[in-house]
Design a protein around this motif. Structure first.
Motif, mmCIF file in Angstrom:
data_model
loop_
_atom_site.group_PDB
_atom_site.id
_atom_site.type_symbol
_atom_site.label_atom_id
_atom_site.label_comp_id
_atom_site.label_asym_id
_atom_site.label_seq_id
_atom_site.Cartn_x
_atom_site.Cartn_y
_atom_site.Cartn_z
ATOM 1 N N PRO A 1 -110.945 -7.255 66.545
ATOM 2 C CA PRO A 1 -110.036 -6.121 66.756
ATOM 3 C C PRO A 1 -108.647 -6.459 66.220
ATOM 4 C CG PRO A 1 -110.578 -7.176 68.852
ATOM 5 C CD PRO A 1 -111.364 -7.878 67.800
ATOM 6 N N THR B 1 -102.473 -9.799 70.828
ATOM 7 C CA THR B 1 -101.849 -9.540 72.125
ATOM 8 C C THR B 1 -102.548 -10.282 73.256
ATOM 9 O OG1 THR B 1 -103.192 -7.583 72.487
ATOM 10 C CG2 THR B 1 -101.056 -7.254 71.416
ATOM 11 N N PHE C 1 -104.838 -3.599 82.165
ATOM 12 C CA PHE C 1 -105.038 -3.164 80.786
ATOM 13 C C PHE C 1 -105.732 -4.219 79.935
ATOM 14 C CE2 PHE C 1 -101.525 -0.648 82.357
ATOM 15 C CZ PHE C 1 -101.986 0.622 82.069
ATOM 16 N N LEU D 1 -108.454 -5.437 78.870
ATOM 17 C CA LEU D 1 -109.896 -5.293 78.711
ATOM 18 C C LEU D 1 -110.408 -6.402 77.806
ATOM 19 C CD1 LEU D 1 -109.848 -1.470 78.070
ATOM 20 C CD2 LEU D 1 -110.431 -2.644 80.198
ATOM 21 N N PHE E 1 -112.254 -8.211 74.875
ATOM 22 C CA PHE E 1 -112.599 -7.825 73.509
ATOM 23 C C PHE E 1 -113.973 -8.332 73.159
ATOM 24 C CE2 PHE E 1 -107.906 -8.104 73.027
ATOM 25 C CZ PHE E 1 -107.746 -6.740 72.959
ATOM 26 N N ASN F 1 -105.828 -5.875 67.493
ATOM 27 C CA ASN F 1 -104.843 -6.282 68.496
ATOM 28 C C ASN F 1 -105.168 -7.657 69.100
ATOM 29 O OD1 ASN F 1 -107.034 -5.713 70.059
ATOM 30 N ND2 ASN F 1 -106.102 -3.990 71.156
HETATM 31 C C1 LIG Z 1 -107.423 -3.572 71.594
HETATM 32 O O1 LIG Z 1 -108.055 -2.701 70.689
HETATM 33 C C2 LIG Z 1 -109.270 -2.174 71.156
HETATM 34 C C3 LIG Z 1 -109.879 -1.314 70.057
HETATM 35 O O2 LIG Z 1 -109.613 -1.841 68.821
HETATM 36 C C4 LIG Z 1 -109.008 -1.328 72.408
HETATM 37 O O3 LIG Z 1 -110.235 -0.847 72.896
HETATM 38 C C5 LIG Z 1 -108.351 -2.208 73.466
HETATM 39 O O4 LIG Z 1 -107.987 -1.388 74.573
HETATM 40 C C6 LIG Z 1 -107.088 -2.846 72.905
HETATM 41 N N1 LIG Z 1 -106.599 -3.795 73.931
HETATM 42 C C7 LIG Z 1 -105.309 -3.910 74.217
HETATM 43 C C8 LIG Z 1 -104.951 -4.886 75.298
HETATM 44 O O5 LIG Z 1 -104.462 -3.288 73.641
#
Ligand SMILES: *[C@@H]1O[C@H](CO)[C@@H](O)[C@H](O)[C@H]1NC(C)=O
Ligand SMILES: *[C@@H]1O[C@H](CO)[C@@H](O)[C@H](O)[C@H]1NC(C)=O
Ligand SMILES: *[C@@H]1O[C@H](CO)[C@@H](O)[C@H](O)[C@H]1NC(C)=O
Ligand SMILES: *[C@@H]1O[C@H](CO)[C@@H](O)[C@H](O)[C@H]1NC(C)=O
Ligand SMILES: *[C@@H]1O[C@H](CO)[C@@H](O)[C@H](O)[C@H]1NC(C)=O
Ligand SMILES: *[C@@H]1O[C@H](CO)[C@@H](O)[C@H](O)[C@H]1NC(C)=O
Ligand SMILES: *[C@@H]1O[C@H](CO)[C@@H](O)[C@H](O)[C@H]1NC(C)=O
Ligand SMILES: *[C@@H]1O[C@H](CO)[C@@H](O)[C@H](O)[C@H]1NC(C)=O
Ligand SMILES: *[C@@H]1O[C@H](CO)[C@@H](O)[C@H](O)[C@H]1NC(C)=O
Length: 559
Positions: free
Chosen positions: A57, A62, A4, A6, A8, A59
């Motif tokens: 972003p 995290t 998960f 991804l 940024f 988040n």
């Molecule tokens: C963080 O937020 C972005 C969009 O704002 C989203 O594409 C991505 O999956 C999120 N990453 C996590 C680890 O939550």
């Protein structure tokens, strides 16, 4: 879980676009982990924070967090080193929208320290950019220790192709964390290093070329015989040029003439090539030139090609015409110029020129990842004119192999200083507190007033002295080791060895003062004695740095 994670994309719109020679230029200065733009007094630049940008972003917390080093060395600039962004879970990508394609500098600033309880020895990570692998399992701590520095600046040169995006991805090694204090992106003239004039290949007829598929890492940038030049005094590209003293091999430092007049740049050597300060100072051999090679030694990673750019400019008034000074240039002991004639290469004194050489550094069958790259000069013995040789500046770049610039971390040998010890020597360039000097030289230091004398021993096995009873320990570990290594000399012994500092015993002179050849122990041991001239431009601090670096026996006298 990692699936998960991804990356940024942080879009940073702080690029200042200006028009210089028709090409827009990029200047990004990002202070990572910082919440706001801050002005840095030390480099007179604004550094943007990466934290509260509206392009971040939500988040962000995290996958990364901002932190401060537990302790910032006072010699290190506050910005960008007093904040950091830490990544301890997954890859993290910064994306910079550059204004045009073309070659860019990417500078990464690292200050190895404990961040939020994470120890610096636990930081290993990889960095890639636009598909190039720049660092793999990199430890800023090991690299800083190897270089005897408190912080590390890695400069990469990357050609941004049509995407007009420069991305930088940090990936922690397993069970480790990644961190970054600052990122700089600056554009450069198209043909300064990429697709520039054809280089000479050392020992080979042909070899790699530097084109838009090559990534480069700057490993050395030196102002021979001159002072440190900070990024602000560069030609708008924020390159810093270091002093060459600590790379000189042997005791022969030559002379360091300077030139008061403006440098005459040309089409072949435009004014952005290197600042005037680089060409206005040089290291030359002086009138003892027939007795030695002017030699520098640079540790580099083996298994790569390197491009060496030599900056040359005649600034010695006595040399006026072609043929006055002819000298040989050796790279890794191979002759690359049989009869270098700088006046012939240029229009005369004050005109600069640069020459590029590409050399492969193999590991010589050894297992060590670092090898020394040698650069040496000697007057052409067949020339019966002025016997001299000189160099004004040097840049050395590592060339990527299949898009990869990574090397293993340096192995710390016992001879490498630990940063904790070095912190006693660094940062006091202007006015070193004597307590710091005493700390470094430990028991060796008797007294320090106006004149310092340094005894350099060739560490010959046959010489029996206290040091043979100690194993090879680090200078950095304890000063008691240092004491064991020290043999104490009386001033009387030194005066006898050098016939009262007789000029006939002088074998050269450098930035510090004269070097004398002497005989000790009933003439069974040849020594070099270096005497610091109190009017020298280089002070006790540099002198002591040299003692520590050369790992030699020393004694400093009060006269
Ligand atoms: C963080 O937020 C972005 C969009 O704002 C989203 O594409 C991505 O999956 C999120 N990453 C996590 C680890 O939550
Ligand atoms: C970075 O850019 C390169 C090409 O410019 C691209 O191939 C790569 O996917 C990008 N990486 C990330 C993580 O965006
Ligand atoms: C470097 O530039 C600063 C201004 O940015 C100036 O004050 C200083 O004198 C310059 N140093 C040298 C050696 O010219
Ligand atoms: C180089 O010369 C141009 C004009 O020819 C000038 O605009 C520019 O500021 C100069 N650059 C440097 C670094 O001196
Ligand atoms: C060598 O140069 C120094 C100063 O540069 C000068 O004092 C000395 O006389 C010279 N020696 C010879 C032998 O030319
Ligand atoms: C160059 O010569 C020096 C001795 O003068 C030697 O120590 C060094 O290993 C040589 N370097 C190479 C690359 O051959
Ligand atoms: C200078 O270096 C070259 C190349 O390594 C070597 O052949 C020569 O003997 C050296 N000369 C002196 C005086 O050390
Ligand atoms: C780059 O080289 C390093 C060290 O040789 C190696 O560990 C790493 O896997 C290489 N990276 C890529 C992407 O090939
Ligand atoms: C990373 O480097 C360290 C020290 O150089 C080494 O001990 C470790 O095994 C390396 N880790 C990986 C994954 O290569």
């Amino acid at each position: 879980m990692l699936a998960f994670c991804l990356p940024f994309f942080f879009v940073l719109l702080f690029s200042t676009t200006s028009s210089q020679a028709d090409t827009p230029t990029d200047h990004f200065f990002l202070s990572c982990g910082s919440s706001a733009a801050t002005y840095s007094n030390s480099d007179q630049r604004y550094w943007d924070g990466d934290q509260h940008s509206k392009f971040m972003p939500s988040n962000i917390t995290t996958t990364s967090f901002s932190s401060h080093p537990d302790n910032l060395d006072p010699s290190v600039p506050q910005i960008p080193y007093s904040t950091a962004r830490i990544f301890n879970t997954c890859s993290f990508t910064y994306t910079f929208p550059v204004s045009s394609q073309g070659p860019k500098y990417l500078r990464l600033h690292f200050y190895p320290a404990t961040y939020s309880g994470l120890h610096t020895e636990q930081s290993f990570f990889s960095v890639s950019s636009n598909g190039y692998s720049l660092l793999t399992n990199f430890s800023a701590f090991l690299v800083a220790s190897f270089m005897a520095k408190s912080h590390v600046v890695k400069e990469f040169l990357i050609y941004v192709k049509d995407t007009q995006i420069l991305n930088v991805t940090f990936t922690p090694s397993p069970n480790a964390y990644a961190f970054i204090n600052g990122i700089e992106i600056v554009s450069m003239p198209e043909h300064l290093y990429f697709n520039a004039k054809t280089p000479k290949y050392v020992n080979e007829y042909t070899g790699p070329v530097i084109n838009m598929d090559t990534a480069l890492e700057n490993v050395y940038r030196l102002n021979m015989g001159g002072g440190q030049i900070t990024g602000n005094n560069d030609t708008g590209m924020y390159r810093s040029w270091d002093q060459d003293n600590k790379y000189i091999y042997g005791a022969a430092f030559g002379l360091t003439p300077t030139y008061p007049s403006p440098i005459m740049y040309t089409m072949e050597t435009p004014n952005y090539t290197a600042p005037e300060l680089v060409y206005q100072s040089q290291r030359s051999m002086g009138n003892q030139s027939d007795k030695y090679n002017l030699t520098w030694r640079f540790p580099v990673d083996s298994g790569f090609y390197y491009m060496l750019r030599l900056h040359l400019c005649n600034i010695i008034q006595e040399y006026t015409k072609e043929g006055d000074v002819l000298f040989r240039i050796f790279i890794n002991n191979q002759t690359v110029e049989q009869e270098a004639d700088v006046i012939h290469w240029t229009h005369g004194s004050g005109y600069p020129v640069f020459k590029d050489y590409i050399v492969f550094v193999n590991s010589n069958g050894g297992h060590r990842s670092k090898q020394d790259l040698w650069l040496a000069m000697h007057p052409d013995p067949n020339s019966d004119l002025c016997h001299d040789a000189y160099l004004n500046g040097l840049e050395a770049f590592k060339l990527s192999v299949n898009g990869n610039l990574s090397s293993p971390n340096p192995e710390l040998s016992p001879d490498h200083l630990q940063p904790s010890v070095l912190s006693a020597t660094k940062g006091e360039k202007k006015n070193p507190p004597f307590s710091a000097i005493f700390g470094v030289v430990g028991g060796c230091l008797v007294l320090l007033l106006s004149i310092l004398i340094l005894i350099v021993f060739r560490r010959q096995r046959r010489v029996k002295h206290h040091s043979t009873t100690t194993n090879k320990s680090s200078w950095g570990q304890t000063s008691s080791v240092t004491i064991l290594r020290c043999r104490r000399f009386t001033l009387q012994e030194i005066k006898m060895a050098t016939d009262e500092f007789n000029d006939n015993c002088s074998i050269g002179s450098g930035g510090f003062g004269k070097v004398y050849k002497g005989y000790m122990d009933n003439a069974t041991t040849i020594v070099a004695i270096k005497r610091l001239n109190p009017s020298s431009s280089q002070g006790p601090h540099e002198f002591l740095t040299e003692i520590v670096r050369l790992n030699i026996l020393c004694l400093i006298f009060n006269l």
